[in-house]
Design a protein around this motif. Structure first.
Motif, PDB file in Angstrom:
ATOM      1  N   GLN A   1       0.683  -1.241  -0.049  1.00 49.68           N
ATOM      2  CA  GLN A   1      -0.090  -0.154  -0.038  1.00 49.68           C
ATOM      3  C   GLN A   1       0.836   1.125  -0.084  1.00 49.68           C
ATOM      4  O   GLN A   1       0.512   2.198   0.303  1.00 49.68           O
TER       5      GLN A   1
ATOM      6  N   MET B   1      -1.611  -2.366   8.912  1.00 47.55           N
ATOM      7  CA  MET B   1      -1.241  -3.053   7.802  1.00 47.55           C
ATOM      8  C   MET B   1      -2.064  -4.452   7.766  1.00 47.55           C
ATOM      9  O   MET B   1      -1.707  -5.243   8.633  1.00 47.55           O
ATOM     10  N   SER B   2      -2.856  -4.738   6.999  1.00 49.80           N
ATOM     11  CA  SER B   2      -3.463  -5.901   6.897  1.00 49.80           C
ATOM     12  C   SER B   2      -2.611  -7.097   6.944  1.00 49.80           C
ATOM     13  O   SER B   2      -2.810  -8.283   7.373  1.00 49.80           O
ATOM     14  N   ALA B   3      -1.607  -7.056   6.248  1.00 51.96           N
ATOM     15  CA  ALA B   3      -0.502  -8.104   5.923  1.00 51.96           C
ATOM     16  C   ALA B   3      -0.042  -8.617   7.505  1.00 51.96           C
ATOM     17  O   ALA B   3       0.278  -9.760   7.660  1.00 51.96           O
TER      18      ALA B   3
ATOM     19  N   CYS C   1      -6.023  -8.464   2.890  1.00 56.18           N
ATOM     20  CA  CYS C   1      -4.708  -9.370   2.448  1.00 56.18           C
ATOM     21  C   CYS C   1      -5.215 -10.854   2.537  1.00 56.18           C
ATOM     22  O   CYS C   1      -5.935 -11.124   3.307  1.00 56.18           O
TER      23      CYS C   1
ATOM     24  N   VAL D   1       1.695 -13.045  -0.853  1.00 54.72           N
ATOM     25  CA  VAL D   1       1.056 -12.216   0.136  1.00 54.72           C
ATOM     26  C   VAL D   1       0.448 -10.944  -0.598  1.00 54.72           C
ATOM     27  O   VAL D   1       1.268  -9.849  -0.877  1.00 54.72           O
TER      28      VAL D   1
ATOM     29  N   ASP E   1      -1.575  -7.862  -0.368  1.00 56.68           N
ATOM     30  CA  ASP E   1      -1.859  -6.753   0.504  1.00 56.68           C
ATOM     31  C   ASP E   1      -2.393  -5.760  -0.236  1.00 56.68           C
ATOM     32  O   ASP E   1      -1.797  -4.720  -0.865  1.00 56.68           O
TER      33      ASP E   1
END
Length: 366
Positions: free
Chosen positions: A3, A139-141, A180, A192, A194
């Motif tokens: 992102q 952060m979604s990850a 993610c 991954v 994201d």
């Protein structure tokens, strides 16, 4: 993929940055969270999540958000974020749960929720956990990747404050709603993905404004619902465009993905930010899928290696050196920054110095 556009920092941009050791940075942020009334355990979770974003190059979701007037410090000081929330399970069964976050720090609530999803998936094979009444979770990850050491696929997503216009619309009605999916491999780096469901994450506007850069047409509209290349104008207008930019570019797909996230994180949990002009609280959604519920994990990861290598072997177009898969740039960035320090803008470091002065936290970063 990430992102953030941190890996695009070249030439003149590099002069704006100072390298900071990630261990020192994590300690500083953790101590500052404690000064704001957060428990030591939760402060470490929140600090680790923010610095993990900076390590992976997702600079929009890291310590740029940790200045006196930015999200976490501001919210904790004004009382809109609860430093010691009563995080509780509202309802559950063997493969699902709903958690109430009591307006706590989203990173702490997200960690608890993902841990619960993993525990449930270890027994049931597949588990989903929704969260209501939370705040921004970074952060979604950070959450989806927690499933990887367990030979599981991880899923994490969140709704967000209103700042995205529907396709053909002129006013914002929903958020950037990132998602993610993290998938383990054997010898290759995990896959991954994201991503925000907008053409560009909101934080990219702030980074562009801090650097003095323009933004591409197709990222955002001005207050008259016209395309703009000025990040400050776009920040004020809060009218980002869905992934694709316009109907011809496929923005109806980004719009649709965003509403899927809103349904899972908002309607399903009862925290619908698209219907809440006050922007908060937020809802999240986490999932864990145990691979051996479907097939042997070793066989799956071997096939993931084959898939990733096939994609990376694609001949690149003229002007490009290689083809990447989702997460690859971020893993390489994390390795480099772990060794050499995280490059932070001077304006970000000023924010951290201000936090140090106002909270009485020793500043030993530079």
């Amino acid at each position: 993929m990430a992102q953030s556009g941190s890996n695009e920092n070249t030439g003149q941009d590099r002069k704006l940055y100072i390298r900071i050791d990630h261990v020192k940075l994590t300690h500083f942020v953790s101590v500052a969270f404690e000064k704001l009334g957060v428990s030591q355990e939760d402060a470490k979770i929140a600090a680790n999540a923010l610095v993990a974003a900076d390590l992976r190059g997702v600079d929009t979701h890291g310590v740029i958000r940790f200045s006196p007037n930015a999200w976490y410090v501001k919210w904790l000081r004004e009382g809109s974020m609860n430093p010691k929330p009563n995080i509780r399970v509202v309802s559950e069964n063997p493969s699902s749960a709903l958690i109430d976050g009591d307006r706590g720090i989203g990173m702490v609530i997200g960690q608890r929720a993902m841990e619960l999803a993993i525990r449930k998936a270890s027994e049931s094979g597949v588990a989903m956990v929704g969260v209501r009444n939370s705040r921004h979770f970074g952060m979604s990850a950070y959450y989806a990747m927690q499933a990887l050491p367990h030979d599981m696929l991880g899923i994490a997503m969140t709704n967000a404050s209103r700042q995205v216009v529907p396709t053909f619309g002129r006013e914002a009605r929903f958020g950037t709603n990132p998602m993610c999916v993290a998938v383990p491999a054997r010898n290759e780096q995990p896959f991954v993905l994201d991503m925000a469901t907008t053409t560009a994450a909101a934080g990219k506007l702030e980074l562009a404004a801090r650097r003095g850069h323009s933004i591409p047409i197709g990222w955002a509209l001005n207050e008259n619902a016209e395309p703009t290349a000025d990040p400050k104008v776009a920040q004020k207008a809060r009218r980002l465009l869905p992934l694709g930019g316009n109907r011809e570019g496929g923005s109806h797909k980004g719009y649709g993905l965003a509403i899927v996230v809103e349904i899972l994180c908002g309607v399903l949990t009862g925290t619908i930010t698209a219907l809440n002009e006050n922007q908060d609280p937020r809802g999240h959604f986490f999932g864990a899928i145990r691979i051996d519920s479907f097939r042997p994990a070793d066989d799956f990861k071997t096939d993931m290696d084959r898939l990733i290598r096939e994609l990376k072997s694609t001949p690149p177009v003229e002007g490009q050196e290689r083809v990447y898969v989702a997460g690859e740039i971020e893993f390489e960035t994390a390795k480099e920054r772990t060794a050499n320090g995280i490059p932070l803008l001077g304006s970000v470091l000023k924010g951290l110095r201000d936090v140090s002065e106002q909270l009485g936290v020793p500043y030993e970063l530079e």
